[in-house]
Design a protein around this motif. Structure first.
Motif, PDB file in Angstrom:
ATOM      1  N   VAL A 153       0.860  -1.177   0.000  1.00  0.00           N
ATOM      2  CA  VAL A 153       0.000   0.000   0.000  1.00  0.00           C
ATOM      3  C   VAL A 153       0.901   1.234   0.000  1.00  0.00           C
ATOM      4  O   VAL A 153       1.735   1.402   0.897  1.00  0.00           O
ATOM      5  CB  VAL A 153      -0.926   0.003   1.238  1.00  0.00           C
ATOM      6  N   LEU A 154       0.739   2.092  -1.011  1.00  0.00           N
ATOM      7  CA  LEU A 154       1.560   3.291  -1.137  1.00  0.00           C
ATOM      8  C   LEU A 154       0.839   4.483  -0.528  1.00  0.00           C
ATOM      9  O   LEU A 154      -0.374   4.628  -0.687  1.00  0.00           O
ATOM     10  CB  LEU A 154       1.877   3.564  -2.608  1.00  0.00           C
ATOM     11  N   ASP A 155       1.594   5.335   0.124  1.00  0.00           N
ATOM     12  CA  ASP A 155       0.987   6.537   0.696  1.00  0.00           C
ATOM     13  C   ASP A 155       0.920   7.636  -0.366  1.00  0.00           C
ATOM     14  O   ASP A 155       1.439   7.499  -1.480  1.00  0.00           O
ATOM     15  CB  ASP A 155       1.747   7.000   1.936  1.00  0.00           C
ATOM     16  N   GLU A 156       0.269   8.725  -0.030  1.00  0.00           N
ATOM     17  CA  GLU A 156       0.032   9.822  -0.979  1.00  0.00           C
ATOM     18  C   GLU A 156       1.334  10.434  -1.481  1.00  0.00           C
ATOM     19  O   GLU A 156       1.452  10.793  -2.653  1.00  0.00           O
ATOM     20  CB  GLU A 156      -0.836  10.893  -0.305  1.00  0.00           C
ATOM     21  N   GLN A 157       2.321  10.543  -0.618  1.00  0.00           N
ATOM     22  CA  GLN A 157       3.602  11.130  -1.020  1.00  0.00           C
ATOM     23  C   GLN A 157       4.297  10.257  -2.069  1.00  0.00           C
ATOM     24  O   GLN A 157       4.859  10.766  -3.037  1.00  0.00           O
ATOM     25  CB  GLN A 157       4.495  11.305   0.197  1.00  0.00           C
ATOM     26  N   GLU A 158       4.251   8.964  -1.898  1.00  0.00           N
ATOM     27  CA  GLU A 158       4.862   8.057  -2.877  1.00  0.00           C
ATOM     28  C   GLU A 158       4.140   8.146  -4.223  1.00  0.00           C
ATOM     29  O   GLU A 158       4.772   8.134  -5.275  1.00  0.00           O
ATOM     30  CB  GLU A 158       4.844   6.619  -2.350  1.00  0.00           C
ATOM     31  N   TRP A 159       2.797   8.246  -4.204  1.00  0.00           N
ATOM     32  CA  TRP A 159       2.039   8.411  -5.451  1.00  0.00           C
ATOM     33  C   TRP A 159       2.429   9.709  -6.154  1.00  0.00           C
ATOM     34  O   TRP A 159       2.528   9.750  -7.389  1.00  0.00           O
ATOM     35  CB  TRP A 159       0.539   8.396  -5.187  1.00  0.00           C
ATOM     36  N   GLN A 160       2.660  10.769  -5.400  1.00  0.00           N
ATOM     37  CA  GLN A 160       3.069  12.042  -6.004  1.00  0.00           C
ATOM     38  C   GLN A 160       4.441  11.929  -6.646  1.00  0.00           C
ATOM     39  O   GLN A 160       4.671  12.457  -7.752  1.00  0.00           O
ATOM     40  CB  GLN A 160       3.051  13.144  -4.961  1.00  0.00           C
TER      41      GLN A 160
END
Length: 111
Positions: A39-46
């Motif tokens: 599960v990736l957090d929002e910062q990693e998606w950015q």
């Protein structure tokens, strides 16, 4: 005369495994190695989105790590197109070598 039974009571000459049973066992052992998608957090998606956009706009090479339940795949190439409707990118690795990769399967991206 020697006994045909060993310690566990099975006749030595009857040890046999059917090919179907062997294949089922191998498939079961392979399935035991299956991993869950991280599960990736929002910062990693950015960071992933930023690397993809930079590769697409400036035609620079990017390294992608694509999730697979058994072993991740690392690819190096250029993002040729981004399809937001289908949520995938066209990833070009050579002159005629390209593939479509879903956003949800990308685990890491770096320039």
């Amino acid at each position: 005369m020697t006994s045909k039974l060993n310690d566990n009571g099975v006749i030595e000459g009857s040890r046999m495994i059917l090919p179907e049973h062997r294949d089922a066992y191998v498939a079961h052992m392979h399935e035991l190695n299956r991993r869950e998608k991280p599960v990736l957090d929002e910062q990693e998606w950015q960071l992933i989105g930023q690397a993809l956009m930079e590769s697409y706009q400036e035609r620079v090479s990017v390294t992608l790590t694509v999730f697979d339940p058994f072993d991740d795949t690392v690819m190096r190439g250029v993002v040729a197109s981004i399809d937001r409707r289908r949520k995938e990118i066209k990833f070009v690795r050579g002159e005629e070598d390209y593939s479509f990769i879903s956003f949800e399967n990308i685990v890491c991206a770096s320039i």
